[in-house]
Scaffold this active site. Structure first.
Site, short mmCIF file in Angstrom:
data_model
loop_
_atom_site.label_atom_id
_atom_site.label_comp_id
_atom_site.label_asym_id
_atom_site.label_seq_id
_atom_site.Cartn_x
_atom_site.Cartn_y
_atom_site.Cartn_z
N ASP A 43 65.92 55.41 59.03
CA ASP A 43 65.88 55.23 60.47
C ASP A 43 65.61 53.74 60.73
O ASP A 43 65.32 52.97 59.81
CB ASP A 43 64.82 56.13 61.14
CG ASP A 43 65.17 56.35 62.62
OD1 ASP A 43 66.01 55.60 63.16
OD2 ASP A 43 64.61 57.27 63.24
C1 BGC Z 1 66.14 56.52 66.28
C2 BGC Z 1 67.38 57.08 65.62
C3 BGC Z 1 68.57 56.27 66.05
C4 BGC Z 1 68.33 54.85 65.63
C5 BGC Z 1 69.49 53.91 65.90
C6 BGC Z 1 65.99 55.05 66.06
O1 BGC Z 1 65.00 54.49 66.84
O2 BGC Z 1 65.01 57.21 65.80
O3 BGC Z 1 67.53 58.44 65.93
O4 BGC Z 1 69.74 56.77 65.50
O5 BGC Z 1 67.20 54.36 66.31
O6 BGC Z 1 69.60 53.62 67.23
#
Ligand code: BGC
Length: 747
Positions: A287
């Site tokens: 993530d």
């Molecule tokens: C989120 C993800 C997301 C990623 C990219 C993160 O803060 O938890 O679910 O895909 O950002 O934007």
């Protein structure tokens, strides 16, 4: 006939063999590439950067953006996120393909969560449809738009099960149940990826967040997750496994620790289970910055150490923490990370790129004509409207107040959200245009202009956006005017709820009521006029006991996306008969959190009137509106439950459902199972089958279910699937609390 069968068999074999050959061919090409690649280039494939400048502009000078630009040219970047639009994507793809030594194309990822430009309902709303075909179509629409702007990968579906409505990200998932959540996750994967991943209208999906993120303590986002194996194996993991079986190409891990280990650095999850037991051959992305976050978690000494731990644990790609690109090659050279693990990660990433057809044509998603044609396509708008109607749940309809007559006079509409064109788009709608939803009032205009709109007090600040919390106002201006107008109405339609940016990432709440002055407004209106239709817009279950007790008609519309007003108006005036069912329990009070229907019995279950049993002194244990619940403008009766357990590997259950009202309608027929005595205790009931049926007034249909070992068993503490003989109880009905009951025995 025979000839035709064998011809079909021949064709299938041919297709199968062609696929196999293509796959073998990919593996061979990957082998060849791996031989050519330097260690730094390999690690580069494992690096994902966020977009850094207007890519169609000049090359950046100095700073972080310039560094990313240089890394792209060196082939030290495998993927970009948040770069979209054909021009921008093409510019960066060209930079890498033409200027880097090996010209390995980038994969472009983006959070296409419930649409790109056109927004479908938020995923929790879609889940309320229990309509897998519609959900798959909605994801396919999103993929069609996203692929038209150069994207080839979405960070969806989120398949995190959550039982806590305080957690803002419940809006992004399929609700509280692993069975329903798995089916929905699979439908969304299929919708995004289609039958042919290399087609220019499909994109790779990403099941996230692996694993346990939805169990953040207290519903506070990013918080600690500490759950036992029973919950991990039987509740949290099944939707991920189902997505893998549906050939999802990627998984994302998460921000949370799980039982003391950051999931980004968890080898048990990523290596033993995902890539080992499940045989997943796609890749895992971290993530955002979650590799770096292993340091503040107290698990890694520094960024280099975090990178080592993550790579060893099976995180194949690093989203924006720069741990890999900065340190991983050194760690390999120092013997801290086996280079075989690097090759494995790179192979997985390249495999997905091959499957997407990017090696064939790195610009296959970069067609400006297609971009123009596919965005805001009218077929898409029709599909999204269909999804929106199916997502609506009728919670209460006393004395058949709804639907309203088409010539209904004296309608007064009240509520800050009634004319809002932004909030109904919901959270996680990054590329959508602000204020592009059809508001409730605009939908109403399709039916009648003969109504009065009095907003009442302003509740939400209009500047709310993805990066800031919504400010809740407390100025009573407008209250009196609204109440006076309500006093003159024949029917008052109140549009109340949460702002779209009150749910989503980082948006947890400690209260589950209607925010701000809305309860006061509702009560004041009720004092002068009891004929109220309450239209709810919210991104999570709310606790509305007063509303349930007093308001005669309540419609749950969540945040329905671009077509919000059109969908609600059709339901309000009866052109569409609502058939949605709740995918999460609605509590009576926030103090009941976490609340979920598939709970365990206690040693002191809830049928005792005295003090010493498992309950609250000030509130019931039950949900206000339970999982699986939802009304229709017609009624359904269940009878004739039959169970045939002669074959213990295929227990047959059937029941007859009759539409006993005066209107055609849809019903979600649900089957729940309970295994009352087990070596590891089983929930009091668990959804194990459902079917959505459409019945004309007076019509009946017999619905069949088959329970196999897949439904009858569970995972034990060693992650082995076991089916234990004995008695099983079942219930078939229209919600998790109501239905025909029976039981059967297997050896
Ligand atoms: C989120 C993800 C997301 C990623 C990219 C993160 O803060 O938890 O679910 O895909 O950002 O934007």
């Amino acid at each position: 006939m025979k000839l035709r069968t064998s011809f079909i068999a021949f064709l299938l074999l041919l297709i199968f063999n062609t696929n196999l050959t293509a796959q073998q061919d990919f593996e061979q090409q990957i082998d060849e590439l791996l031989v050519k690649m330097t260690l730094e280039e390999k690690v580069g494939q494992m690096n994902q950067y966020n977009g850094f400048y207007d890519a169609t502009g000049p090359a950046p000078e100095g700073g972080n953006a310039a560094m990313k630009y240089e890394h792209l040219k060196k082939g030290w970047v495998g993927s970009m996120l948040n770069v979209h639009g054909v021009d921008e994507v093409r510019k960066l793809q060209e930079l890498v393909v033409k200027e880097s030594r090996l010209g390995i194309p980038l994969i472009f990822g983006y959070d296409v969560i419930h649409g790109y430009k056109i927004q479908s309902p938020i995923p929790l709303a879609e889940a309320a449809s229990w309509d897998l075909e519609a959900i798959q179509k909605s994801a396919a629409i999103a993929a069609d738009e996203a692929s038209a702007v150069g994207l080839n990968w979405t960070f969806a579906p989120m398949v995190d099960i959550s039982r806590d409505a305080r957690w803002g990200r419940v809006m992004e998932g399929g609700g509280e149940d692993p069975y329903l959540g798995s089916k929905i996750g699979v439908a969304r994967v299929k919708g995004f990826q289609g039958d042919d991943l290399s087609a220019n209208y499909t994109i790779a999906a990403c099941a996230k967040h692996f694993a346990g993120y939805g169990f953040a303590q207290g519903g506070r986002d990013y918080n600690t997750v500490d759950i036992g194996t029973n919950t991990l194996f039987n509740v949290v993991l099944p939707p991920f496994k189902a997505a893998v079986e549906a050939d999802v190409k990627t998984l994302m891990n998460g921000f949370n620790i799980l039982n003391g280990i950051p999931v980004t650095g968890d080898g048990f999850l990523q290596r033993d289970i995902l890539k080992g037991k499940w045989g997943f051959d796609g890749f895992v992305i971290s993530d955002w910055g979650s590799i770096g976050e292993m340091e503040p978690h107290g698990h890694a000494k520094n960024l280099a150490h975090a990178g080592e731990l993550a790579a060893k644990a099976g995180s194949d790609m690093d989203m924006e923490s720069t741990a890999y690109v900065t340190h991983l090659a050194e760690s390999v050279k120092a013997g801290k990370v086996d280079k075989k693990l690097i090759d494995d990660a790179v192979r997985r990433i390249l495999r997905v790129k091959f499957e997407l057809g990017l090696f064939d044509d790195p610009y296959r998603y970069c067609n400006p004509t297609r971009e123009k044609e596919r965005l805001f396509h009218e077929d898409h708008l029709a599909g999204v409207l269909d999804m929106a109607k199916k997502s609506i749940v009728l919670l209460k309809n006393e004395n058949n107040l709804l639907p309203l007559k088409k010539d209904q006079k004296g309608i007064v509409v009240i509520g800050d959200l009634a004319d809002d064109k932004n909030s109904p788009l919901g959270s996680w709608r990054l590329a959508s245009d602000n204020n592009s939803a059809v508001s409730f009032l605009e939908g109403l205009d399709n039916y009648t202009k003969d109504y009065l709109f009095v907003q009442g007090p302003k509740i939400f600040d209009d500047k709310a956006d993805f990066l800031h919390h919504v400010t809740i106002k407390d100025d009573k201006k407008g209250m009196q005017e609204a109440v006076e107008a309500a006093a003159t109405a024949q029917v008052v339609v109140m549009v109340l709820g949460e702002h779209g940016f009150m749910s989503g990432e980082g948006r947890s709440r400690t209260q589950l009521d209607l925010p701000g002055l809305q309860p006061e407004l509702l009560k004041a209106v009720y004092e002068v006029n009891k004929n109220i239709v309450l239209i709810l817009m919210n991104g999570r279950p709310l606790a509305l006991p007063w509303e349930d007790e007093h308001i005669p008609a309540i419609i749950e519309t969540w945040q329905l996306g671009s077509q919000t007003g059109n969908a609600i108006a059709q339901v309000l005036f009866g052109d569409y008969n609502p058939g949605g069912k709740l995918p999460m329990s609605f509590p009576r009070s926030v103090g009941q959190m976490p609340l979920y229907y598939n709970r365990y019995s206690t040693g002191r279950p809830d049928d005792n009137q005295l003090v010493f049993w498992s309950h609250y002194g000030d509130e019931k244990n039950t949900a206000l509106y339970p999982f699986g619940y939802g009304l229709s403008y017609t009624t359904f009766a269940y009878d004739n439950l039959q169970i045939d357990a002669t074959d213990p590997k295929a227990v047959k259950v059937l029941a007859t459902v009759t539409n006993t009202g005066n209107l055609a309608g849809e019903e979600v027929v649900q089957l729940y199972l309970n295994d009352p005595v087990a070596s590891i205790v089983r929930p009091i009931k668990e959804l194990k089958g459902f079917e959505k049926i459409a019945l004309d007034a007076g019509a009946s249909q017999t619905v069949n279910f088959t329970l196999t070992e897949k439904e009858l068993g569970f995972y034990d503490h060693n992650y082995d699937w076991v089916v234990e003989g004995g008695t099983f109880n079942i219930m078939v009905g229209g919600s998790s609390v109501d239905g025909l009951t029976g039981s059967f025995e297997i050896e």
